[in-house]
Design a protein around this motif. Structure first.
Motif, PDB file in Angstrom:
ATOM      1  N   LEU A  23      20.838  51.470   5.409  1.00 32.00           N
ATOM      2  CA  LEU A  23      20.160  51.690   4.136  1.00 32.00           C
ATOM      3  C   LEU A  23      20.806  50.800   3.083  1.00 32.00           C
ATOM      4  O   LEU A  23      22.024  50.700   3.007  1.00 32.00           O
ATOM      5  CB  LEU A  23      20.296  53.158   3.718  1.00 32.00           C
ATOM      6  CG  LEU A  23      19.691  53.547   2.386  1.00 32.00           C
ATOM      7  CD1 LEU A  23      18.176  53.413   2.414  1.00 32.00           C
ATOM      8  CD2 LEU A  23      20.085  54.970   2.022  1.00 32.00           C
ATOM      9  N   VAL A  24      19.971  50.143   2.284  1.00 29.43           N
ATOM     10  CA  VAL A  24      20.435  49.283   1.191  1.00 29.43           C
ATOM     11  C   VAL A  24      19.865  49.839  -0.101  1.00 29.43           C
ATOM     12  O   VAL A  24      18.717  50.291  -0.143  1.00 29.43           O
ATOM     13  CB  VAL A  24      19.948  47.827   1.390  1.00 29.43           C
ATOM     14  CG1 VAL A  24      20.391  46.947   0.245  1.00 29.43           C
ATOM     15  CG2 VAL A  24      20.434  47.278   2.710  1.00 29.43           C
ATOM     16  N   GLY A  33      16.536  39.810  -4.869  1.00 31.38           N
ATOM     17  CA  GLY A  33      17.699  39.172  -4.269  1.00 31.38           C
ATOM     18  C   GLY A  33      18.738  40.160  -3.785  1.00 31.38           C
ATOM     19  O   GLY A  33      19.617  39.805  -3.025  1.00 31.38           O
ATOM     20  N   LYS A  34      18.656  41.411  -4.228  1.00 29.66           N
ATOM     21  CA  LYS A  34      19.624  42.415  -3.793  1.00 29.66           C
ATOM     22  C   LYS A  34      19.193  43.063  -2.488  1.00 29.66           C
ATOM     23  O   LYS A  34      19.984  43.278  -1.602  1.00 29.66           O
ATOM     24  CB  LYS A  34      19.807  43.496  -4.866  1.00 29.66           C
ATOM     25  CG  LYS A  34      20.356  42.972  -6.164  1.00 29.66           C
ATOM     26  CD  LYS A  34      21.767  42.484  -6.023  1.00 29.66           C
ATOM     27  CE  LYS A  34      22.307  42.049  -7.361  1.00 29.66           C
ATOM     28  NZ  LYS A  34      23.607  41.464  -7.282  1.00 29.66           N
ATOM     29  N   LEU A  35      17.905  43.433  -2.416  1.00 29.66           N
ATOM     30  CA  LEU A  35      17.389  43.976  -1.167  1.00 29.66           C
ATOM     31  C   LEU A  35      16.929  42.802  -0.336  1.00 29.66           C
ATOM     32  O   LEU A  35      15.777  42.426  -0.313  1.00 29.66           O
ATOM     33  CB  LEU A  35      16.230  44.948  -1.436  1.00 29.66           C
ATOM     34  CG  LEU A  35      16.586  46.183  -2.256  1.00 29.66           C
ATOM     35  CD1 LEU A  35      15.380  47.089  -2.390  1.00 29.66           C
ATOM     36  CD2 LEU A  35      17.741  46.941  -1.650  1.00 29.66           C
ATOM     37  N   ARG A  36      17.862  42.179   0.312  1.00 26.62           N
ATOM     38  CA  ARG A  36      17.612  40.908   0.978  1.00 26.62           C
ATOM     39  C   ARG A  36      16.579  41.038   2.084  1.00 26.62           C
ATOM     40  O   ARG A  36      16.424  42.083   2.694  1.00 26.62           O
ATOM     41  CB  ARG A  36      18.915  40.346   1.530  1.00 26.62           C
ATOM     42  CG  ARG A  36      19.536  41.196   2.612  1.00 26.62           C
ATOM     43  CD  ARG A  36      20.857  40.599   3.079  1.00 26.62           C
ATOM     44  NE  ARG A  36      21.376  41.357   4.170  1.00 26.62           N
ATOM     45  CZ  ARG A  36      21.020  41.187   5.435  1.00 26.62           C
ATOM     46  NH1 ARG A  36      20.148  40.277   5.753  1.00 26.62           N
ATOM     47  NH2 ARG A  36      21.536  41.937   6.390  1.00 26.62           N
ATOM     48  N   ASP A  37      15.901  39.952   2.324  1.00 22.74           N
ATOM     49  CA  ASP A  37      14.862  39.919   3.337  1.00 22.74           C
ATOM     50  C   ASP A  37      15.309  39.198   4.597  1.00 22.74           C
ATOM     51  O   ASP A  37      14.486  38.832   5.427  1.00 22.74           O
ATOM     52  CB  ASP A  37      13.611  39.222   2.780  1.00 22.74           C
ATOM     53  CG  ASP A  37      12.928  40.062   1.716  1.00 22.74           C
ATOM     54  OD1 ASP A  37      12.910  41.297   1.849  1.00 22.74           O
ATOM     55  OD2 ASP A  37      12.402  39.475   0.758  1.00 22.74           O
ATOM     56  N   ALA A  42      14.052  36.836   9.616  1.00 17.23           N
ATOM     57  CA  ALA A  42      14.487  36.447  10.963  1.00 17.23           C
ATOM     58  C   ALA A  42      13.557  37.032  12.029  1.00 17.23           C
ATOM     59  O   ALA A  42      13.243  36.362  13.016  1.00 17.23           O
ATOM     60  CB  ALA A  42      15.924  36.902  11.206  1.00 17.23           C
ATOM     61  N   GLN A  43      13.102  38.264  11.827  1.00 17.35           N
ATOM     62  CA  GLN A  43      12.180  38.867  12.786  1.00 17.35           C
ATOM     63  C   GLN A  43      10.878  38.071  12.855  1.00 17.35           C
ATOM     64  O   GLN A  43      10.373  37.788  13.937  1.00 17.35           O
ATOM     65  CB  GLN A  43      11.883  40.327  12.416  1.00 17.35           C
ATOM     66  CG  GLN A  43      10.944  41.023  13.373  1.00 17.35           C
ATOM     67  CD  GLN A  43      11.512  41.179  14.765  1.00 17.35           C
ATOM     68  OE1 GLN A  43      12.696  41.394  14.950  1.00 17.35           O
ATOM     69  NE2 GLN A  43      10.658  41.056  15.770  1.00 17.35           N
ATOM     70  N   ASP A  58      10.809  48.330  11.873  1.00 18.49           N
ATOM     71  CA  ASP A  58      10.105  48.767  10.673  1.00 18.49           C
ATOM     72  C   ASP A  58      11.010  48.633   9.456  1.00 18.49           C
ATOM     73  O   ASP A  58      12.230  48.671   9.572  1.00 18.49           O
ATOM     74  CB  ASP A  58       9.676  50.229  10.818  1.00 18.49           C
ATOM     75  CG  ASP A  58       8.572  50.644   9.863  1.00 18.49           C
ATOM     76  OD1 ASP A  58       8.019  49.759   9.163  1.00 18.49           O
ATOM     77  OD2 ASP A  58       8.244  51.837   9.810  1.00 18.49           O
ATOM     78  N   VAL A  59      10.396  48.456   8.312  1.00 18.91           N
ATOM     79  CA  VAL A  59      11.103  48.397   7.030  1.00 18.91           C
ATOM     80  C   VAL A  59      10.389  49.357   6.088  1.00 18.91           C
ATOM     81  O   VAL A  59       9.157  49.369   6.014  1.00 18.91           O
ATOM     82  CB  VAL A  59      11.083  46.970   6.435  1.00 18.91           C
ATOM     83  CG1 VAL A  59      11.696  46.953   5.046  1.00 18.91           C
ATOM     84  CG2 VAL A  59      11.817  46.004   7.351  1.00 18.91           C
ATOM     85  N   HIS A  60      11.155  50.182   5.393  1.00 19.86           N
ATOM     86  CA  HIS A  60      10.564  51.111   4.432  1.00 19.86           C
ATOM     87  C   HIS A  60      11.313  50.975   3.107  1.00 19.86           C
ATOM     88  O   HIS A  60      12.533  50.990   3.086  1.00 19.86           O
ATOM     89  CB  HIS A  60      10.669  52.554   4.928  1.00 19.86           C
ATOM     90  CG  HIS A  60      10.108  53.547   3.970  1.00 19.86           C
ATOM     91  ND1 HIS A  60       8.752  53.730   3.795  1.00 19.86           N
ATOM     92  CD2 HIS A  60      10.713  54.387   3.120  1.00 19.86           C
ATOM     93  CE1 HIS A  60       8.554  54.649   2.874  1.00 19.86           C
ATOM     94  NE2 HIS A  60       9.735  55.074   2.452  1.00 19.86           N
ATOM     95  N   GLU A  61      10.559  50.839   2.022  1.00 18.37           N
ATOM     96  CA  GLU A  61      11.157  50.769   0.696  1.00 18.37           C
ATOM     97  C   GLU A  61      10.675  51.948  -0.134  1.00 18.37           C
ATOM     98  O   GLU A  61       9.521  52.374  -0.019  1.00 18.37           O
ATOM     99  CB  GLU A  61      10.805  49.458   0.010  1.00 18.37           C
ATOM    100  CG  GLU A  61      11.464  48.270   0.669  1.00 18.37           C
ATOM    101  CD  GLU A  61      11.206  46.964  -0.061  1.00 18.37           C
ATOM    102  OE1 GLU A  61      10.332  46.924  -0.946  1.00 18.37           O
ATOM    103  OE2 GLU A  61      11.875  45.981   0.270  1.00 18.37           O
ATOM    104  N   ALA A  62      11.569  52.469  -0.965  1.00 22.77           N
ATOM    105  CA  ALA A  62      11.244  53.575  -1.861  1.00 22.77           C
ATOM    106  C   ALA A  62      11.964  53.350  -3.182  1.00 22.77           C
ATOM    107  O   ALA A  62      12.980  52.648  -3.241  1.00 22.77           O
ATOM    108  CB  ALA A  62      11.674  54.906  -1.245  1.00 22.77           C
ATOM    109  N   PHE A  63      11.434  53.944  -4.235  1.00 19.66           N
ATOM    110  CA  PHE A  63      11.995  53.810  -5.576  1.00 19.66           C
ATOM    111  C   PHE A  63      12.121  55.202  -6.179  1.00 19.66           C
ATOM    112  O   PHE A  63      11.175  55.994  -6.115  1.00 19.66           O
ATOM    113  CB  PHE A  63      11.086  52.939  -6.447  1.00 19.66           C
ATOM    114  CG  PHE A  63      10.809  51.592  -5.836  1.00 19.66           C
ATOM    115  CD1 PHE A  63      11.663  50.527  -6.070  1.00 19.66           C
ATOM    116  CD2 PHE A  63       9.722  51.394  -5.008  1.00 19.66           C
ATOM    117  CE1 PHE A  63      11.428  49.294  -5.499  1.00 19.66           C
ATOM    118  CE2 PHE A  63       9.473  50.164  -4.426  1.00 19.66           C
ATOM    119  CZ  PHE A  63      10.329  49.114  -4.675  1.00 19.66           C
TER     120      PHE A  63
END
Length: 92
Positions: A23-24, A33-37, A42-43, A58-63
């Motif tokens: 988790l980041v 730039g903080k939640l790097r991709d 690479a995938q 999978d990638v999940h983002e929340a705020f």
């Protein structure tokens, strides 16, 4: 300032497959730039390199409350770790 929280071994709910879940987090207004991709890029570019790289599933983002969070679910490998640092400083 971004922060990577230690990842943890987990299992998928659907089939119990072993996975790795880091988790980041970063302030929402400074997430660029903080939640790097890097793992996602690479995938898309390399896939799992015929089993030599853990596949990103999978990638999940929340705020919430001004903080952005990203969870990245990848295949858990059962091979020894080559380095405990994300930056390689020489041959492994």
């Amino acid at each position: 300032m971004g922060r990577t929280h230690p990842g943890a071994p987990a299992r998928t709910a659907a089939d119990g497959r072993p996975v790795w879940l880091p988790l980041v987090s970063a302030h929402q207004d400074k997430q660029s730039g903080k939640l790097r991709d890097g793992d996602l890029d690479a995938q898309h570019a390399f896939g799992d390199l015929d089993g030599h790289r853990p596949a990103l599933l999978d990638v999940h983002e929340a705020f919430e409350d001004g903080t952005a969070y990203r969870a990245e679910l990848s295949v858990r490998v059962d091979q020894p770790v080559l380095t405990d640092d994300s930056v390689l400083h020489g041959p492994t």
